[in-house]
Design a protein around this motif. Sequence first.
Motif, short mmCIF file in Angstrom:
data_model
loop_
_atom_site.label_atom_id
_atom_site.label_comp_id
_atom_site.label_asym_id
_atom_site.label_seq_id
_atom_site.Cartn_x
_atom_site.Cartn_y
_atom_site.Cartn_z
N THR A 32 51.02 -7.45 -0.12
CA THR A 32 51.05 -8.86 0.24
C THR A 32 50.88 -9.76 -0.97
O THR A 32 50.72 -10.96 -0.81
CB THR A 32 49.95 -9.16 1.28
OG1 THR A 32 48.70 -8.65 0.81
CG2 THR A 32 50.28 -8.52 2.61
N SER A 33 50.96 -9.21 -2.15
CA SER A 33 50.94 -10.06 -3.34
C SER A 33 52.32 -9.99 -3.99
O SER A 33 52.85 -8.91 -4.22
CB SER A 33 49.87 -9.58 -4.30
OG SER A 33 50.29 -9.80 -5.63
N LEU A 81 48.12 3.35 4.09
CA LEU A 81 47.31 3.54 2.89
C LEU A 81 47.16 2.23 2.12
O LEU A 81 46.12 1.94 1.54
CB LEU A 81 47.95 4.59 1.96
CG LEU A 81 48.11 6.00 2.49
CD1 LEU A 81 48.75 6.90 1.45
CD2 LEU A 81 46.76 6.58 2.90
N GLU A 84 37.50 -3.99 -7.41
CA GLU A 84 38.03 -5.06 -6.57
C GLU A 84 39.25 -4.52 -5.80
O GLU A 84 40.00 -3.69 -6.31
CB GLU A 84 38.43 -6.23 -7.46
CG GLU A 84 38.96 -7.45 -6.74
CD GLU A 84 38.02 -8.03 -5.68
OE1 GLU A 84 38.51 -8.75 -4.81
OE2 GLU A 84 36.79 -7.76 -5.72
N ARG A 85 39.41 -4.96 -4.57
CA ARG A 85 40.56 -4.50 -3.79
C ARG A 85 41.86 -5.11 -4.32
O ARG A 85 41.84 -6.10 -5.04
CB ARG A 85 40.37 -4.85 -2.32
CG ARG A 85 40.44 -6.34 -2.09
CD ARG A 85 40.32 -6.66 -0.62
NE ARG A 85 40.84 -8.01 -0.36
CZ ARG A 85 40.92 -8.53 0.85
NH1 ARG A 85 40.52 -7.85 1.89
NH2 ARG A 85 41.41 -9.74 1.01
N SER A 107 47.32 -0.90 3.31
CA SER A 107 46.87 -2.08 4.05
C SER A 107 45.70 -2.76 3.33
O SER A 107 44.74 -2.12 2.92
CB SER A 107 46.45 -1.66 5.46
OG SER A 107 45.80 -2.73 6.09
N THR A 108 45.81 -4.09 3.16
CA THR A 108 44.83 -4.80 2.34
C THR A 108 43.43 -4.72 2.94
O THR A 108 42.46 -4.49 2.22
CB THR A 108 45.23 -6.28 2.21
OG1 THR A 108 46.56 -6.34 1.70
CG2 THR A 108 44.30 -7.01 1.27
N ASP A 109 43.33 -4.92 4.24
CA ASP A 109 42.00 -5.03 4.83
C ASP A 109 41.47 -3.73 5.41
O ASP A 109 40.26 -3.56 5.50
CB ASP A 109 42.00 -6.11 5.92
CG ASP A 109 42.04 -7.49 5.31
OD1 ASP A 109 41.03 -7.88 4.72
OD2 ASP A 109 43.09 -8.14 5.38
N THR A 110 42.34 -2.84 5.81
CA THR A 110 41.84 -1.63 6.46
C THR A 110 42.42 -0.36 5.85
O THR A 110 42.30 0.71 6.42
CB THR A 110 42.20 -1.66 7.97
OG1 THR A 110 43.59 -1.94 8.10
CG2 THR A 110 41.42 -2.71 8.69
N PRO A 129 56.46 -10.20 0.00
CA PRO A 129 56.12 -11.62 0.03
C PRO A 129 56.98 -12.44 -0.94
O PRO A 129 57.27 -11.95 -2.03
CB PRO A 129 54.66 -11.64 -0.41
CG PRO A 129 54.46 -10.36 -1.13
CD PRO A 129 55.41 -9.38 -0.56
N GLU A 145 45.85 -6.46 -3.27
CA GLU A 145 46.76 -6.85 -2.17
C GLU A 145 48.08 -6.12 -2.38
O GLU A 145 49.06 -6.69 -2.81
CB GLU A 145 46.99 -8.36 -2.17
CG GLU A 145 45.76 -9.16 -1.78
CD GLU A 145 46.12 -10.60 -1.40
OE1 GLU A 145 47.24 -10.84 -0.90
OE2 GLU A 145 45.28 -11.47 -1.61
#
Lengths: 273, 276, 445
Positions: free
Chosen positions: B136-137, B112, B130-131, B114-117, B225, B133
Amino acid sequence: MIRAILKGLFYLVLAGAAATFLYPFIWMVLGTLKPEVEIAGLKLWPSTFTLESYRAVFSKIPVGRAFFNSMLVSTLVTASVLLLSSITGYALSRLTFKGRDIIFGLLLFTMMLPFQITLIPMYVLMVKFHWIDTYQALIVPAMVSAFAILIFRQSFKTIPGDLIDSARLDGCGELEILFRIIWPLSKPALITVGILTFVNTWNDVLWPIIVIRDQSMMTMPQMVALYAVGGQAEAQVGNILAAATLLAVPIIIAYLIFQKYFIESMATSGLKG
Amino acid sequence: MVAPYLVHFLVITAFPIIFSMVLTLHRWNLLSPMQWIGATNFSTVFSDPLFWKSLWNTFRFLGIHIPLQVGSALILAVILNQKIQARGFFRAAFFLPVVVSGVVVTILWKQLYSTDTGLLNSLLMSVGLERVEWLTSPAIAMPAIAIMATWKNVGLYVILLLSGLQTIPKQVYEAATLDGAGKISQFFNITIPMLNPILLSVIILSTINGFSLFIEPYVMTGGGPLNSTLSMNLYIYNQGFAFYKMGYAATLGFVLAGIVFAVVLLERRYIESDTT
Amino acid sequence: MPHPDSRSALPLIRWISLLAGLGLVLSCRPPDRAYQLTYWCATNPFEVEFARQIVDEWNADTTRIPVIFQPVPGGQSSEEVIIAAIVGKTTPDIYSNIWPGVIEQYRDAGAVLDLSQFADFDSVLTSRVPASLRDGFRSPDGGYYQMPWKANPLMLYYNGKLLAEAGVDTLPVTYADFIALAPRLVQDFNGDGHFDTWMLDPNILPKWWERFFDFYTFLIAATDGETLMQDGVVNLDRPETRQVLNFFRENYAAGYFPRSLFQEEIFLLDKLAFKVSGPWLMRHLQRYRPDDYQHYGVTNLPRPTAGEGPVHSYGDPKNIVIFSTTPYPAEAWEFVKFMTSKANDRRLLDITDQLPVRKDLQSDPAFSSYFAERPIMRQFADQLPYTSGTDHSIYLQEIFDILSQEYDAASVYAARPVDEAVANMQRRISKLVAREHIRSAEAQD
């Protein structure tokens, strides 16, 4: 008027919350039935249903074996906890003997103890016993539970002393009293401890990851976790979700059947803090 | 009759604790003989930046997770305590994630998030936002894990609070209504104080569970991260089982145990003094 | 009051001690010292098949010591399994697929045999292993605790379909080439301001072993084959380290590398132009893209500047050890020699697509038909002599954890200046190495 609006608002919040809790599961299960390329999309319903993901999971990891291991370990641990913890709980609540209070103190102390402290020595102990990759490593450390003893002690205290005394006069041994008289009167406590122990054992993943390496000895959560983060799923999301679904479904089915007991026993467990 | 418990206690609890204490004074990688190093492990802990980082991360997690969890559980429990149709359905729905394995939850949410998909970003972007991260942020990963942990556990706390609410006698509210107290003032002057003991349990339980945060970052972020999701438990696991620093890992375990103990005591004192 | 429960509890106590005793007896039975060898191989199905075939062939000759084999009993990290086995003294006699990075720990614990004690070891080694690679397998104490076996040299795969669509007809040689290609290869399909295809997808999880496949192998390429230390001195404070870190930093900052975790293999889904991997990936591509895998190709890793001479890379070597618990060292050594015979090396190629570490790989007719059938494997064989492994240290995992932390901060998240990251690497790793020197000095006293 305000009442009606408030009521509407309440239902809106509840429905929103219910959707938040249920939708991801529905998405997951339907995702396992979709072709790989459709999973990332927003569309919930698959264009065609396929069991390919499940076929791949079953061909790559011994799901049946892991299911058997989990069942075996959870059942034996639950049986043992019910038996041994109720005996100790009985002794602590209905018998007087030297050192009883000390033992009770030890019990409370054990419950406060974070598992981080004992984790590494326990691992070393398992290695020294040559129990790595054996059922003993999964079962023996969990055979008695301080928390279960406490619940039994609490519950057994409410049983009238007359019953026990008259049984003693009839010549019953202590174990006979426990299993013939106390157990039938303590069904809620037994159910609570049983469900809690079973679910916790079934879902535990940290300890199996540490003591089990042999794939044929792994429990379901461990195997699914390693399958998903390790390379075996070959980066196929459908496969990963299918493995997760296989792990979730047995507990969800049990939950749907015994829902009332589940909620009550989990609620009891919450009060231990 | 307490023999089984005592045997179990001696082997499975007492021996490991003593062994652990011995370990804290040694350097040991399992393979080579133990090496006595006195209190070095303890002094290393306090100058170890990653220890402080993992401590800070754990508190950051608790700081987001506990208010979010207790707050949303309270709201849902209060609503469920009204005259509501299909209460059983809602209760069961909220409780579902509680019984499901944490492994399932982390696998599901990794997808759910995942940044890109991922589904969440697809939803955000489909309504023109806006999406995010999520994992990953460095700023968002820990809050994202806290949200997920809340989603997983809140059902349990709804049930706990609901059972607490149901023990408050109706007469208390009726008397208050006669005195002209509004619903909101009733909530703060009656409901919350009457719930206090159970709120305390809920908070302490959330704290203890929160300190054991492990499988979520282990599966979802590996601590990244930038170590922003490195929880104390994950750090202990890494030291012990990735680098085989058994003595140091045991020391970290004791330090963590002390911290958990202190925090729970503080909470108890603070909330109990609040009642009186 | 006397213990009213003692009588009735007695059977229970007996029952429990019996159970516990049984468990102990069953699990603590003395290791089987029959006249046979136990061999553990890697878990992947190709290597299991290889092990099965060679063991069957070995056992067919009944004058030899019987060998039984099993895949290493590990679902996750085989190193962890071996360590537990060493602690519990349940190691097999022979284990293949050992990562040389852990050899020093095992040697330090006295768990592995020095193979140079066998009279013919030197001749076996010199006839098999290219001279350029031999030193990499020798421990600081001068012994050889591993038999060099196979390698998976890392190279740069490319997706020919994506390159052709973008009209790219020259492969990148330098960092500048690579970055100049990026704007033509990355694409934003849905117009959300973020790319949906990328140049390369290094794993962003901060696990130490992931660095072999990005930072470390690029560093080896940039330094023409040098590892982290020269003559026991850490040598990271150098321009090449900065160039590698900057290269990754620039690509992440521009969005050419995804700062994202994928559960799916995006190289197969045409979302990725390049991928760093070993020879075995080709078989995976063939399996999932049976109709058009031919467009995938392999080239050298890019370097900071064009440079002279061959491009080096990380070899990802895996070797064979004999554990010191074996009662039959000489027989075990015979089996190791059998495993690495010319015929079995050919078998290894055919079954696993992994390269035996031997110098006549491309000249000996025994292997020529293999390379004729799989021309892409020839490129990996060409790479083999120009590969490096890792340094020898008992703290290697921690050393790579430090690299991983600093790389993560400086390159992936640009949260730390590259110069600072390099200084940290140099300082922190030097500290570990110094500790190791003190330790070995103490051990000698």
